[in-house]
Structures are given as structure tokens and as C-alpha cells.
Design an enzyme around this catalytic site. Structure first.
Site, PDB file in Angstrom:
ATOM      1  N   ARG A   1     -25.164  -1.923   7.638  1.00  0.00           N
ATOM      2  CA  ARG A   1     -24.975  -3.363   7.330  1.00  0.00           C
ATOM      3  C   ARG A   1     -25.243  -4.316   8.518  1.00  0.00           C
ATOM      4  O   ARG A   1     -25.166  -5.443   8.689  1.00  0.00           O
ATOM      5  CB  ARG A   1     -23.318  -3.402   6.808  1.00  0.00           C
ATOM      6  CG  ARG A   1     -23.212  -2.795   5.581  1.00  0.00           C
ATOM      7  CD  ARG A   1     -21.754  -2.276   5.612  1.00  0.00           C
ATOM      8  NE  ARG A   1     -20.481  -3.315   5.669  1.00  0.00           N
ATOM      9  CZ  ARG A   1     -19.980  -3.861   4.940  1.00  0.00           C
ATOM     10  NH1 ARG A   1     -20.209  -3.837   3.529  1.00  0.00           N
ATOM     11  NH2 ARG A   1     -18.919  -4.637   5.312  1.00  0.00           N
TER      12      ARG A   1
ATOM     13  N   GLU B   1     -19.552  -5.296  10.622  1.00  0.00           N
ATOM     14  CA  GLU B   1     -20.267  -4.496  11.287  1.00  0.00           C
ATOM     15  C   GLU B   1     -21.257  -5.452  12.029  1.00  0.00           C
ATOM     16  O   GLU B   1     -21.742  -5.259  13.331  1.00  0.00           O
ATOM     17  CB  GLU B   1     -20.897  -3.512  10.475  1.00  0.00           C
ATOM     18  CG  GLU B   1     -20.133  -2.564  10.217  1.00  0.00           C
ATOM     19  CD  GLU B   1     -19.334  -2.956   8.884  1.00  0.00           C
ATOM     20  OE1 GLU B   1     -18.345  -1.924   8.605  1.00  0.00           O
ATOM     21  OE2 GLU B   1     -19.375  -3.805   8.428  1.00  0.00           O
TER      22      GLU B   1
ATOM     23  N   LYS C   1       0.764  -1.155  -0.024  1.00  0.00           N
ATOM     24  CA  LYS C   1       0.100  -0.004  -0.006  1.00  0.00           C
ATOM     25  C   LYS C   1       0.755   1.281   0.028  1.00  0.00           C
ATOM     26  O   LYS C   1       1.623   1.321   0.791  1.00  0.00           O
ATOM     27  CB  LYS C   1      -0.738  -0.109   1.320  1.00  0.00           C
ATOM     28  CG  LYS C   1      -2.151   0.982   1.297  1.00  0.00           C
ATOM     29  CD  LYS C   1      -3.101   0.838   2.269  1.00  0.00           C
ATOM     30  CE  LYS C   1      -4.155   1.759   2.133  1.00  0.00           C
ATOM     31  NZ  LYS C   1      -5.007   1.705   2.942  1.00  0.00           N
TER      32      LYS C   1
END
Length: 630
Positions: free
Chosen positions: A399, A371, A283
Site C-alpha cells: 500500500r 502505510e 472488543k
């Protein structure tokens, strides 16, 4: 001329000789750095997939071959290569292109994404549609990160796909991090694969040799594929998880060797069925500061494109961010009670739960991008006498809605939901606007729902929620916006508030403004300015959407024949609806107006422009009130 300047579509890309792709990747990476330095966005994740993006569009016949990017904030190179280079400067800007894939924006955006772990389900649906239509030549590719693949929805889709004979390729982009470091068993499992010397020696010698270099029959290829899968399990000290789910597993491979990626993807393209290609990326690749500080450079804001140094805004004398007020306040409460715990689904830095984590790491739980699990995990802790502060962004709590109803509210478990990024969030756009939590939560029995006017009120509400939980009260929701508050001197001594009680901020005549949450500050400014025009509405800070302070509203009904509700949630189902229901239930004839998020999706843009669009800015509020008086 740069190769990048010659590419308008992936068809142009495919005309380049293979050996020119590394240079194209360098140009593409530099373009992303230069653009995001001036026009902030999701930098690190997009830099990490440059070679992978080029290789995918080079090998596969997009847009006919379906390519879906999970979450989608890593799709900048994809957007640039698919006809949006010239308008990329408008990325995430008001009236510009979205920072995420959108079907309305390009035929190359096969599926709109912005939330995590959806790509495999979407691609499986597309693959099944192709199969039912008799199209066995179309390829279907999902690119999913190591953090997102740990989400429950990803496993649900992988489980179903294993029972279907579909042509589908999963690209597992493994960079060991989502925003914060990846957590959980999946992260450890992927690490065991990538660091196994015996397996990697085997992979280099056997897998490359037999899977893609042989020109023999499919029987020979299948034989060596099965042999390879068996050896993978043996060398990794057990079965390969993905193999056990019915996928042919390939990798791990260097995600920054574009030529090798192209050759491998060409081989995978020829193989039918379910395949998983494990790609290792970094990343922030190509910008040293971004590689070294990956969390900070996920979305760093403006920075120097030459050095990578983040250009820090001058915040001297400015109020704190609401998330930081939450972080400091929960730490204060946690110091007083060892039963207090903090929970976040992969957003510890974003919600400032890191402040508590630095002091009480054993009482802070980052559950990953999950979640649903976060909510029920909090419910389990509450059932055993702990006091969980479960911090979830408004758009992500969608969610976990079933779990809020079934596992928390139905059982009256005193979970404290701190909903960050409530209301309009700006540049992340429609997928992230926190427009709906007031409406979808108000419909649930046994919930207390509050929103603070400012930082003092946020601290008061958190303390009130804590004491409510101590006494075994109902689940408690405190929701607050992204960004900075309004008080420089924000650290008050938190006080308990009477649950379900609002407060009169200003006495007036004829018109009563009922505001919920921080938008009340814009209302206050508007009313101050209207004094000069001899327009003097009253103003009530509702504080609690549920229970609504009906006693206060009844007492004001005769004094103010015209009411105006102001809220940073959708106009359907929130404060406006609650007050309309109250008037109807009580047989009151007060005229009712509202300012709220309109019944449509709000695109990306800076907050001032979006506020003007929906009528939240001070001038718009003043105009609304003038119109009511006229």
C-alpha cells in the site's frame, strides 16, 4: 434446540421474533468462543460485533443489500449466520474456509477484504453501479472500525461520496482499538463525541424522538435532522466532522443492545443518501479476559473457553521470533545513537517495536493504519538527518509502493525498511502472504535489498543498514519471515556486512543452490541428507538480492553448470528472475531451475502444509535436487 442451530441463512434469522435476538447473540458469542479456543483466529474483534452482525442481517436484505466488512477479521459471526456454521471449525485451516470475507466463498461476502480502509471505496463503487442501473432500492453498508477509518483511503472515498447522490450507510464500529490502542486525532475526536455529556443527553432526547419515531412528512423529518446536526456541532464545541463531509451523523449508540440496533437500523434504512451510524462496542465482549487484555486477545491462539486463559505453548529452549530479534536489536542501536527512530503503521506489538517504545517512547512513532504516510514520514525524518527504521509487514508495504519509489528511492534518502512477515505467513491466507516484496522492490532503482539466513544475519544486516544510513547511503531493505528463527543462542555481536556480497556455505559439484533468506536453512538440511545418496551440490547464501553479487556468480559459473535458486517470494521478478537476467547479460549457458512461490495466490493454512504445497519443505527440496541430478 438453540436458535443458532435453526439458522442456515439470514432468511432464517429474520423469522425470529425481535425479543429472541438477545438469546441468539449469546449463543453466537459462545459458539465463537468455543470454536476459536480450539481453532485459533481473530477472537476479540469478532466478539465485539456479534449484536451488530445480527442486527444488520436482521434488518437488511442480504445478499441483495451489499454488506462489506472492512479488514474482515471481525466477520466470524457474519460467516456463521450465512451458511458456514457447520464448517467453521475449518476457519483459517488448510483446505478450509478463509478467516476473511471472500467472494468465491459465499454470495454474502459482497467484497473480499483483508487489508484496512477499503470498505468505503468498494461500497461507493457498488452504490454508484446500482444508481447507474436505476436500482434505488438496494442498500449498501460498510462496517469500518475506528482504527481503519483513519486510513487515507477511507477519507478519499468519503470525500468522493459526499459529491454523489447515493444510498450508502457507513457503520463506524468504535471500540477504541485496532490491534494496539488507536492513535491520532481521529481517535481523540471520536472520544470527544462519545464522552460529551451534553451531546449524549441531546441525542437521547431529540434524535431518537424526531428522526425515527415521527410518522410525519419527509419535510418534518428533514427539518429535525438539520436541527439535530446543527445542535450536534454546537454541543461538541465545533462542527461535526462527518456532517461537514456531507453525511448525516447518528450516534453514538450502544453496539451491544441488539434490539435498539435493529430499531435504529430500520429507521436508517428508510432514509436516503449518505448516513454514518456511530456504534460503540467492546472488543472481546463476553469473555472477561479478552475485554481486559484486548491486544493479547486480538488473536490469542488456543485458550480455555471457560476461563479465557491463554494456553501458552512451551517455548523453553526454542529460538526467538524474528520480530523479537528485530525489537531487541533496534533498541541496542537506539541506545548508541539518539538519531535512531522507529516507525510502525499500527503494528507496534506485532513487530515488537514495543521493546524500544518502553525505553524511548519519544522516538517510536505509531502512525496508525497509514502505510503511505509511514513511508513518507520516514523519508522526511531521513531528510533531516535522522535514521528511521520503518517496520511494515510485507503485504501491507504494497500500500506504500508509490511512496517507496517517489519519496524515498528517487531522493536516495537512507530509510531502513524492516519488512516483517515476508514470505508465506500461514493462516491469514492470500491477503497476508508476503509473496511480492522481492519482486516489486527489485524493480526500484537506488534500493539495497537483503534477507537474512538466520538471527545473527538479521542483526548483522540491521547494523549494516544503520552504518550505511549514517554515511548517507542508499535506502536499505531488510526482510524476514513470521515466526521463530533457528538459533537458540541468537545474540551475537552485530557486524557490518559487505553490501552486495554473498557467501559460499558449502562446496560441491555440478549443481549450485543459490538461496536467499531463511529458506536456506531448509536447503542446508536437504543437502545434509543428500550426502548419503552421493549427491553433493554447492550452496551459496546470496544475502543480497540487490545488488546481486555478480562477481561471485561469475567465479562459480564454470564449476557448476546447473543452478537452482531458492526464495520465499514469487517466482516472477525475484531471485530467479535476477539470476536469469544475470546469465543472459553475461552470455552464460548454465541451466537454471528454481523453487519459489508459484504464480498464483496461496490460500490459508498451517505452514507445514503450505510449504509442502509449494515445495519449500526439506523433502520437497531434496526431491527437486534429485530430479535435477537425474
Amino acid at each position: 434446540m438453540r436458535y443458532l442451530d435453526t439458522i442456515k441463512t439470514p432468511e432464517d434469522l429474520r423469522k425470529l421474533p425481535l425479543d429472541k435476538l438477545p438469546q441468539l447473540c449469546d449463543e453466537l458469542r459462545q459458539f465463537i468462543i468455543e470454536q476459536t479456543a480450539k481453532h485459533p483466529g481473530h477472537l476479540g474483534s469478532s466478539l465485539g460485533v456479534v449484536e451488530l452482525t445480527v442486527a444488520l442481517h436482521y434488518v437488511f436484505n442480504t445478499p441483495d443489500d451489499r454488506l462489506v466488512w472492512d479488514v474482515g477479521h471481525q466477520a466470524y459471526a457474519h460467516k456463521i449466520l450465512t451458511g458456514r456454521k457447520d464448517e467453521f471449525a475449518t476457519n483459517r485451516c488448510y483446505g478450509g474456509i478463509s478467516g476473511f470475507p471472500r467472494r468465491e466463498e459465499s454470495e454474502y461476502d459482497a467484497f473480499g477484504t483483508g487489508h484496512s480502509s477499503t470498505s468505503i471505496s468498494a461500497v461507493l463503487g457498488m452504490a454508484m453501479a446500482a444508481k447507474m442501473e436505476g436500482n434505488d432500492k438496494r442498500n449498501h453498508i460498510a462496517v469500518i472500525g475506528d482504527g481503519a477509518i483513519g486510513g487515507g483511503m477511507a477519507f478519499e472515498a468519503m470525500n468522493q461520496a459526499s459529491y454523489r447522490d447515493v444510498n450508502m450507510l457507513l457503520i463506524l464500529n468504535d471500540n477504541k482499538i485496532s490491534i494496539d490502542q488507536s492513535t491520532g486525532a481521529m481517535s481523540k475526536y471520536l472520544l470527544s463525541i462519545t464522552t460529551s455529556p451534553a451531546y449524549n443527553r441531546f441525542k437521547n432526547r431529540m434524535w431518537n424522538l424526531f428522526t425515527f419515531k415521527t410518522n410525519k412528512s419527509n419535510k418534518i423529518t428533514n427539518f429535525f435532522s438539520k436541527l439535530g446536526n446543527g445542535m450536534k456541532g454546537y454541543l461538541l464545541g465545533g462542527s461535526n466532522l462527518f456532517q461537514g463531509l456531507g453525511y448525516r451523523y447518528f450516534g453514538p449508540a450502544d453496539g451491544h443492545d441488539v434490539i435498539s440496533l435493529v430499531k435504529t437500523l430500520r429507521g436508517l434504512k428508510k432514509l436516503p443518501g449518505l448516513k454514518l451510524f456511530h456504534v460503540l462496542t467492546v472488543k472481546g465482549k463476553g469473555l472477561e479476559m479478552a475485554e481486559q487484555h484486548q491486544t493479547a486477545y486480538h488473536a490469542p491462539g488456543k485458550f480455555n473457553p471457560d476461563t479465557g486463559q491463554i494456553i501458552q505453548p512451551d517455548t523453553e529452549g526454542m529460538p526467538p521470533k524474528y520480530q523479537d530479534v528485530f525489537g531487541h536489536t533496534i533498541l541496542e542501536i537506539a541506545r548508541e545513537d539518539e538519531k535512531v527512530v522507529g516507525i510502525t503503521p499500527a503494528m507496534a506489538t506485532g513487530c515488537s517495536l514495543t521493546i524500544m517504545d518502553e525505553v524511548f517512547p519519544e522516538r517510536v512513532f505509531d502512525v496508525g493504519i497509514a502505510e503511505q504516510h509511514a513511508v513518507t514520514f520516514a523519508a522526511g525524518l531521513a531528510a533531516e538527518g535522522y535514521i528511521p527504521f520503518c517496520n511494515i509487514y510485507s503485504s501491507f508495504l504494497q500500500r506504500g509502493y508509490d511512496q517507496v519509489i517517489h519519496d524515498v528511492a528517487l531522493q536516495k534518502l537512507p530509510v531502513i525498511f524492516c519488512i516483517d512477515r515476508a514470505g508465506l505467513v500461514g493462516e491469514d491466507g492470500a491477503t497476508h502472504q508476503g509473496a511480492y516484496d522481492l519482486a516489486f522492490l527489485r524493480a526500484v532503482p537506488n534500493l539495497i535489498i537483503a534477507s537474512p539466513l538466520n538471527e545473527h544475519e538479521l542483526r548483522n544486516m540491521m547494523m549494516t543498514a544503520y552504518h550505511n544510513a549514517q554515511q548517507g547511503g542508499l535506502p536499505f531493505v531488510v526482510r524476514y519471515p513470521r515466526g521463530r528463527g533457528v538459533l537458540v543462542d541468537w545474540r551475537n555481536e552485530p557486524q557490518d556486512l559487505p553490501i552486495g556480497k554473498g557467501r559460499v556455505l558449502r562446496e560441491g559439484e555440478r549443481v549450485l543452490v543459490l538461496s536467499l533468506g531463511p529458506l536456506g536453512n531448509n536447503v542446508a538440511k536437504a543437502l545434509d541428507s543428500l550426502q548419503a545418496e552421493n549427491i553433493r551440490p554447492g550452496h551459496v547464501d546470496v544475502r543480497f538480492l540487490k545488488p546481486l553479487d555478480e562477481e561471485l556468480l561469475r567465479s562459480l559459473a564454470a564449476q557448476y553448470p546447473v543452478w537452482l535458486t531458492v526464495e520465499d517470494g514469487t517466482e516472477k521478478g525475484g531471485l530467479f528472475s535476477a539470476v536469469a537476467e544475470f546469465l543472459e547479460d553475461n552470455g552464460l549457458q548454465n541451466q537454471l531451475h528454481h523453487i519459489a512461490i508459484p504464480d498464483r495466490f496461496i490460500a490459508q493454512g498451517d505452514i507445514p502444509n503450505i510449504y509442502r504445497e509449494v515445495g519449500f519443505d526439506v523433502e520437497s527440496v531434496m526431491g527437486k535436487i534429485r530430479g535435477i541430478y537425474d
